[in-house]
Design a protein around this motif. Structure first.
Motif, PDB file in Angstrom:
ATOM      1  N   ILE A 156       0.865  -1.180   0.000  1.00  0.00           N
ATOM      2  CA  ILE A 156       0.000   0.000   0.000  1.00  0.00           C
ATOM      3  C   ILE A 156       0.898   1.225   0.000  1.00  0.00           C
ATOM      4  O   ILE A 156       1.639   1.484   0.962  1.00  0.00           O
ATOM      5  N   GLY A 157       0.851   2.004  -1.065  1.00  0.00           N
ATOM      6  CA  GLY A 157       1.747   3.140  -1.184  1.00  0.00           C
ATOM      7  C   GLY A 157       1.284   4.361  -0.410  1.00  0.00           C
ATOM      8  O   GLY A 157       0.223   4.365   0.215  1.00  0.00           O
ATOM      9  N   PRO A 158       2.083   5.427  -0.449  1.00  0.00           N
ATOM     10  CA  PRO A 158       1.726   6.662   0.244  1.00  0.00           C
ATOM     11  C   PRO A 158       0.398   7.219  -0.256  1.00  0.00           C
ATOM     12  O   PRO A 158       0.094   7.179  -1.450  1.00  0.00           O
ATOM     13  N   SER A 159      -0.388   7.761   0.689  1.00  0.00           N
ATOM     14  CA  SER A 159      -1.688   8.359   0.365  1.00  0.00           C
ATOM     15  C   SER A 159      -2.080   9.259   1.517  1.00  0.00           C
ATOM     16  O   SER A 159      -1.448   9.244   2.579  1.00  0.00           O
ATOM     17  N   VAL A 160      -3.123  10.050   1.337  1.00  0.00           N
ATOM     18  CA  VAL A 160      -3.555  10.923   2.426  1.00  0.00           C
ATOM     19  C   VAL A 160      -4.085  10.065   3.571  1.00  0.00           C
ATOM     20  O   VAL A 160      -4.840   9.116   3.362  1.00  0.00           O
ATOM     21  N   CYS A 161      -3.654  10.389   4.788  1.00  0.00           N
ATOM     22  CA  CYS A 161      -4.018   9.544   5.930  1.00  0.00           C
ATOM     23  C   CYS A 161      -5.327  10.007   6.557  1.00  0.00           C
ATOM     24  O   CYS A 161      -5.843  11.091   6.272  1.00  0.00           O
ATOM     25  N   GLY A 162      -5.851   9.179   7.448  1.00  0.00           N
ATOM     26  CA  GLY A 162      -7.111   9.497   8.105  1.00  0.00           C
ATOM     27  C   GLY A 162      -7.043  10.712   9.007  1.00  0.00           C
ATOM     28  O   GLY A 162      -8.063  11.364   9.247  1.00  0.00           O
ATOM     29  N   GLY A 220     -13.786  12.296   9.056  1.00  0.00           N
ATOM     30  CA  GLY A 220     -12.740  11.963   8.105  1.00  0.00           C
ATOM     31  C   GLY A 220     -12.911  10.577   7.533  1.00  0.00           C
ATOM     32  O   GLY A 220     -13.778   9.801   7.961  1.00  0.00           O
ATOM     33  N   LEU A 221     -12.068  10.278   6.562  1.00  0.00           N
ATOM     34  CA  LEU A 221     -12.003   8.937   5.969  1.00  0.00           C
ATOM     35  C   LEU A 221     -10.572   8.448   6.023  1.00  0.00           C
ATOM     36  O   LEU A 221      -9.638   9.187   5.684  1.00  0.00           O
ATOM     37  N   ASP A 222     -10.395   7.209   6.424  1.00  0.00           N
ATOM     38  CA  ASP A 222      -9.082   6.562   6.433  1.00  0.00           C
ATOM     39  C   ASP A 222      -9.081   5.533   5.305  1.00  0.00           C
ATOM     40  O   ASP A 222      -9.401   4.359   5.509  1.00  0.00           O
ATOM     41  N   LEU A 223      -8.739   6.003   4.107  1.00  0.00           N
ATOM     42  CA  LEU A 223      -8.752   5.104   2.953  1.00  0.00           C
ATOM     43  C   LEU A 223      -7.703   3.999   3.059  1.00  0.00           C
ATOM     44  O   LEU A 223      -7.998   2.845   2.694  1.00  0.00           O
ATOM     45  N   PRO A 224      -6.477   4.281   3.549  1.00  0.00           N
ATOM     46  CA  PRO A 224      -5.533   3.169   3.685  1.00  0.00           C
ATOM     47  C   PRO A 224      -6.052   2.066   4.601  1.00  0.00           C
ATOM     48  O   PRO A 224      -5.860   0.876   4.314  1.00  0.00           O
ATOM     49  N   ALA A 225      -6.709   2.440   5.698  1.00  0.00           N
ATOM     50  CA  ALA A 225      -7.278   1.420   6.584  1.00  0.00           C
ATOM     51  C   ALA A 225      -8.377   0.635   5.881  1.00  0.00           C
ATOM     52  O   ALA A 225      -8.504  -0.586   6.063  1.00  0.00           O
ATOM     53  N   GLY A 226      -9.168   1.321   5.081  1.00  0.00           N
ATOM     54  CA  GLY A 226     -10.217   0.639   4.338  1.00  0.00           C
ATOM     55  C   GLY A 226      -9.662  -0.349   3.337  1.00  0.00           C
ATOM     56  O   GLY A 226     -10.148  -1.487   3.222  1.00  0.00           O
ATOM     57  N   VAL A 227      -8.607   0.065   2.615  1.00  0.00           N
ATOM     58  CA  VAL A 227      -7.975  -0.827   1.647  1.00  0.00           C
ATOM     59  C   VAL A 227      -7.358  -2.025   2.355  1.00  0.00           C
ATOM     60  O   VAL A 227      -7.474  -3.177   1.905  1.00  0.00           O
TER      61      VAL A 227
END
Length: 239
Positions: free
Chosen positions: A152-158, A188-195
């Motif tokens: 999982i690469g860098p992305s905006v965090c929750g 907020g949304l934590d997309l990395p956690a969702g993925v």
């Protein structure tokens, strides 16, 4: 040029570029000739040969396109995930989650070494909710891939990804692990956690998770600057 790079199995590499590699997207108003030159430089640095990486026309959906291992790289399919039994693949982001996948399938003659199967996915808010990552995993398994691993690469965090409360409700209804509260105490949304939750539910081992694009000035971030470029997640086999 790379924020992270590693040989993840013999002859197979995964990497994420940084801003020093330059913008790699053709859709952000940059000079197309310069973008193509940067892509060529990236391919040369990775050693993948003159055809380079397969990119895609990303539209925040959940379609998966298959790239033949011996295909040229002249046409970018409209999709948010690519899979291939060997072709070098790229996914572009600037806050969305870039996911790189590597699996193995038995040799066709049943006697040789396992062959790699690659996947990449662009998991923004709509794509995460629509299941683009599980769709990519399913397509890889349809190609015979087992023992799939994910980066999982860098992305905006929750902590940084603030959204309206109703949007948080909508996305979390599809992917509960995305529900979060930002550092400011707002929805907020934590997309990395969702993925990550989707990958774990699919039985995929998560090997690596990158940092936050908004917090790292060496990475592009759309939320920091709407006119920014795009960096890439990459997977390839050494020539």
């Amino acid at each position: 040029m790379f924020s992270w790079r590693a040989e993840v199995s013999p002859g197979v590499w995964v990497a994420f570029t940084n801003a020093a590699a330059g913008n790699l997207a053709l859709h952000v108003g940059d000079d197309p000739a310069e973008v193509r030159r940067r892509r060529q430089d990236l391919a040369a640095e990775a050693g993948v040969g003159p055809d380079g990486f397969s990119f895609m026309n990303q539209v925040h959906g959940n379609d998966v396109a298959e790239i033949p291992a011996d295909a040229g790289r002249g046409v970018a399919p409209t999709a948010d995930s690519l899979v291939s039994a060997g072709a070098p693949l790229a996914v572009m982001v600037a806050d969305c989650v870039p996911v790189v996948l590597v699996g193995e399938r038995a040799a066709e003659d049943g006697a040789g070494a396992p062959a790699p199967v690659f996947g990449v996915a662009h998991a923004g808010r709509p794509g995460t909710a629509a299941g683009v990552v599980p769709a990519a995993v399913d397509r890889m398994r349809a190609l015979g891939a087992g023992a799939i691993r994910a980066w999982i690469g860098p992305s905006v965090c929750g902590r940084c990804y603030e959204v309206p409360a109703e949007l948080r409700e909508e996305v979390a209804a599809a992917v509960p692990a995305t529900w979060t509260t930002t550092a400011q105490g707002t929805p907020g949304l934590d997309l990395p956690a969702g993925v990550r939750s989707q990958l774990e539910a699919a039985g995929v081992e998560v090997v690596y998770s990158g940092g936050c694009t908004l917090e790292d000035p060496e990475l592009f971030s759309y939320r920091r600057d709407a006119s920014t470029g795009r960096f890439a997640g990459l997977v390839w086999a050494a020539a």
